[in-house]
Motif scaffolding. Structure first.
Motif, PDB file in Angstrom:
ATOM      1  N   GLU A   1      -2.155   3.770  -2.484  1.00  0.00           N
ATOM      2  CA  GLU A   1      -2.931   3.650  -1.247  1.00  0.00           C
ATOM      3  C   GLU A   1      -3.627   2.301  -1.179  1.00  0.00           C
ATOM      4  OE1 GLU A   1      -2.889   6.412  -3.055  1.00  0.00           O
ATOM      5  OE2 GLU A   1      -2.100   7.897  -1.658  1.00  0.00           O
TER       6      GLU A   1
ATOM      7  N   LEU B   1      -1.141  -0.334  -0.253  1.00  0.00           N
ATOM      8  CA  LEU B   1      -0.801  -0.263   1.174  1.00  0.00           C
ATOM      9  C   LEU B   1      -1.910  -0.870   2.029  1.00  0.00           C
ATOM     10  CD1 LEU B   1       0.764   3.275   1.516  1.00  0.00           C
ATOM     11  CD2 LEU B   1       1.879   1.116   1.955  1.00  0.00           C
ATOM     12  N   ALA B   2      -3.167  -0.551   1.709  1.00  0.00           N
ATOM     13  CA  ALA B   2      -4.274  -1.053   2.524  1.00  0.00           C
ATOM     14  C   ALA B   2      -4.365  -2.567   2.420  1.00  0.00           C
ATOM     15  CB  ALA B   2      -5.580  -0.403   2.080  1.00  0.00           C
TER      16      ALA B   2
ATOM     17  N   LEU C   1      -0.048   4.660   5.130  1.00  0.00           N
ATOM     18  CA  LEU C   1      -1.262   4.822   4.313  1.00  0.00           C
ATOM     19  C   LEU C   1      -1.948   6.155   4.665  1.00  0.00           C
ATOM     20  CD1 LEU C   1      -3.528   3.843   2.464  1.00  0.00           C
ATOM     21  CD2 LEU C   1      -4.458   2.580   4.388  1.00  0.00           C
TER      22      LEU C   1
ATOM     23  N   SER D   1       0.016   9.019   3.244  1.00  0.00           N
ATOM     24  CA  SER D   1      -0.059   9.215   1.799  1.00  0.00           C
ATOM     25  C   SER D   1      -1.437   9.755   1.417  1.00  0.00           C
ATOM     26  CB  SER D   1       0.298   7.944   1.051  1.00  0.00           C
ATOM     27  OG  SER D   1      -0.756   7.063   1.057  1.00  0.00           O
TER      28      SER D   1
END
Lengths: 206, 485
Positions: free
Chosen positions: B13, B16-17, B118, B121
């Motif tokens: 995560e 992704l961010a 994101l 997930s």
């Protein structure tokens, strides 16, 4: 004693300024009265020991929401006199809805008091640290236990911002009516004007 | 709580961010010229995240908890994440060519996809009502923007507004249910909700459970909460529609499975009738509604409603085998639907404009034999006709239902899938037995062909080579889910 006086002062001010929001002739004044009522509500929150909510009221409601209201009031051309005329006509319906809401509140609180509603007992995972003030307690939970969700909420706001820009931004084409100074300076009189001798009684072809 | 170990658990995560923000920076400084570059960065980041997730889930089936149990990166979350990421990669690969033709490609599209992934997930690994809701909302907000991405197009704008309003309504219902659950159980974690339901649960608890399931039924477009689906699927740009039909569906179905099994595991009698009703209605309505549709995207919308019904049959069993069968079906569903939408995007007229009318595909086998062949395989697979892989998905789901003594449910499901086969086979008939309409003459990019070929290969009889590893992963994922009950 001073507590009681402060409470009645703030409470009376909230109700009075809320009345003024409805009765003020000028809509801009209505928003100003609304801001006053927010401030007094914040005072009430301080009295019950919820200083965090008091600050939120001032920062969020006064600082952001009321200002937004002001913009809307100033930008929209609404006939407020006509809207107020409708207020009297819809009064019975409004009173009825107010009564129903009141009955719901009374029934809900009554059912809760008699123990008819079996609520769960808090599991304590989100319990505030002992002895900390409101703001400290919320801050320490938000930046330890809930830090991941706090950041994720920030990303939600980022996505909302991206979305607003994508859907409203007009792209990078030249703006209409853009000025090109060098082209204006290069222009000669003979390119822009011509001499014609129109016949009497006839116009000219443009 | 150890912050460092928590951060390790949410590493996918975090990547992704950070990648999403970095892509936003590229887009801000280079502009829309960078949209292909941003797409490529997006694909590589998603691939990297999928690999990391795969490593995370191979280690320990139960995974590890982060932030006091709000997030758990177990094998179930890993399975759903990888599936959603694969669907997102397909969208990223096909979207630039689609939007560039109408000069509407913007670098924000791949960024929104990354943020949507994101959100997904977060929501599939959530074991707490708050983290579930935050993930869901992140995913939905990105989706609303993607639906109205062609904002000069009336239908796209309509799709976006419709999706936004109904999605907001669904979120409201979901939140209302969550607040009831919190009030009647005293905690927001799935564990607290499960413990509160052990002694039968009060009326308020069951109300909360029902509202949460209704809110989720909106998100997965299960009948009777499906009414937005055909309009949104038809109006949204085709890559977005393909994305909606795959990645967010995977995430929402996974969340539904997790919340019903982990949080409401002790309340099987309360939620099983709801899921069974939604499953039957979805299968029937999805099959009947598709008959008579003239727009191929609308038809695929009904097909996805129909498929949700089959997925819910697996869930309705409430057993480990049922959840595992549902996950197998979900994986095959993603391959079939992604392939179908890529094939639809390859249907273009002489000017390269997309064609969505069903009559236009008449005689496609003569003008575009390869697309017709792939589309035929996909349609037969969606209909569940044996040599193709789609059959296997239906087979495992019905097998799980029969094992769980839901024989009537399985029987109705099989009967309804025959109705569904009608319109799938009608498409094949149009392509192979009708005179060519000579509408679809435009060329497509190679990337489309490659993606379509991969999807067709997965659902071809060769896909049966995957049954053992796929079943194995699905079993592990389901085991992670049922470990706490």
């Amino acid at each position: 004693m001073i507590h009681t006086i402060a409470f009645y002062l703030f409470a009376a001010m909230v109700i009075a300024s809320a009345m003024m929001v409805i009765f003020a002739r000028n809509p801009v004044h209505s928003v100003m009265w609304l801001i006053l009522s927010f401030f007094n509500a914040a005072g009430l929150m301080v009295l019950v020991g919820a200083e965090f909510i008091a600050m939120l009221l001032v920062i969020v409601y006064v600082g952001a929401v009321a200002v937004l209201f002001l913009f809307v009031v100033m930008m929209l051309d609404i006939d407020y006199a006509e809207m107020r005329a409708g207020f009297m006509r819809n009064m019975p319906l409004g009173l009825l809805i107010a009564l129903i809401l009141l009955a719901e509140i009374v029934l809900g609180i009554g059912a809760y008091r008699t123990g008819a509603i079996e609520l769960g007992t808090p599991d304590g995972t989100g319990a505030a640290p002992l002895g900390a003030s409101n703001i400290e307690a919320i801050g320490s939970l938000m930046f330890t236990r809930y830090v991941f969700l706090f950041e994720a909420a920030g990303i939600i706001l980022l996505v909302a911002m991206i979305g607003a820009i994508v859907l409203t931004h007009l792209g990078s084409g030249p703006a209409r009516g853009q000025q090109n100074v060098s082209r204006q300076n290069r222009r000669r009189p003979e390119e822009a004007t011509r001499n014609v001798t129109p016949e009497i009684g006839k116009g000219i072809e443009l | 709580m150890d912050l460092q170990s928590s951060l390790q658990v949410v590493l996918p995560e975090i990547i992704l961010a950070v990648a999403g923000v970095a892509m936003l920076m590229i887009a801000a400084f280079v502009g829309d010229k960078a949209s292909r570059l941003v797409s490529i960065v997006g694909v590589s980041v998603l691939t990297a995240v999928a690999i990391i997730t795969a490593f995370q889930m191979t280690g320990d089936t139960l995974g590890r908890e982060a932030f006091g149990g709000q997030i758990r990166a177990d094998a179930f979350a890993g399975f759903a994440k990888i599936l959603a990421i694969v669907a997102a990669i397909v969208t990223l690969v096909v979207s630039p060519a689609f939007f560039e033709r109408v000069a509407k490609m913007r670098a924000e599209f791949p960024i929104l996809i990354v943020f949507a992934v994101l959100g997904m997930s977060i929501m599939v690994s959530a074991r707490d009502l708050i983290s579930f809701y935050v993930g869901l909302e992140l995913n939905s907000l990105a989706a609303y923007v993607m639906a109205s991405f062609l904002r000069d197009d009336d239908r796209s704008t309509e799709a976006g507004v419709k999706y936004f309003v109904l999605g907001g309504l669904a979120s409201g219902i979901l939140l209302f249910g969550m607040s009831l659950l919190y009030g009647f159980s005293g905690g927001t974690s799935y564990e607290a909700v499960r413990l509160a339901g052990m002694d039968g649960g009060s009326i308020g608890y069951v109300f909360g459970l029902t509202f949460v399931l209704v809110g989720l039924a909106f998100k997965i477009s299960a009948v009777p909460f499906h009414m937005w689906t055909p309009d949104v699927y038809e109006g949204a740009p085709t890559p977005t529609t393909g994305f909606f039909a795959t990645a967010p569906k995977v995430a929402a179905v996974a969340v539904l499975a997790r919340i019903t099994v982990e949080a409401f595991g002790s309340q099987l009698t309360a939620w099983q009738p709801i899921v069974i009703t939604a499953a039957l209605l979805s299968i029937l309505w999805g099959a009947l509604g598709a008959i008579g549709q003239t727009n191929i995207k609308r038809l695929l919308a009904y097909s996805s409603i129909n498929n949700i019904g089959f997925l819910l049959i697996g869930l309705a069993t409430g057993t480990l085998a049922g959840v595992s069968a549902m996950l197998v079906y979900l994986a095959i569903y993603v391959a079939m639907v992604a392939g179908s939408f890529v094939a639809v995007m390859m249907l273009k007229d002489a000017d390269g404009m997309p064609v969505e009318d069903i009559d236009a595909i008449k005689g496609l086998s003569k003008t575009r034999p390869m697309i017709a062949l792939a589309l035929m395989m996909l349609m037969f697979s969606l209909a569940g006709i044996p040599p193709l892989f789609g059959f296997w998905g239906k087979f495992v789901v019905f097998q799980a239902a029969v094992q769980a003594d839901l024989i009537i449910l399985a029987a109705i499901g099989i009967a309804a899938s025959v109705i569904g086969a009608y319109y799938y086979i009608k498409i094949v008939k149009l392509m192979y037995f009708d005179e060519p309409a000579d509408v679809i003459t435009g060329k497509s990019e190679t990337s489309y062909g490659v993606v379509l070929a991969i999807c067709a290969l997965v659902i071809s009889p060769l896909g049966y080579l995957l049954t053992i590893p796929l079943g194995d992963w699905a079993d592990r994922a389901a085991a992670a889910l049922t470990a706490f009950v």
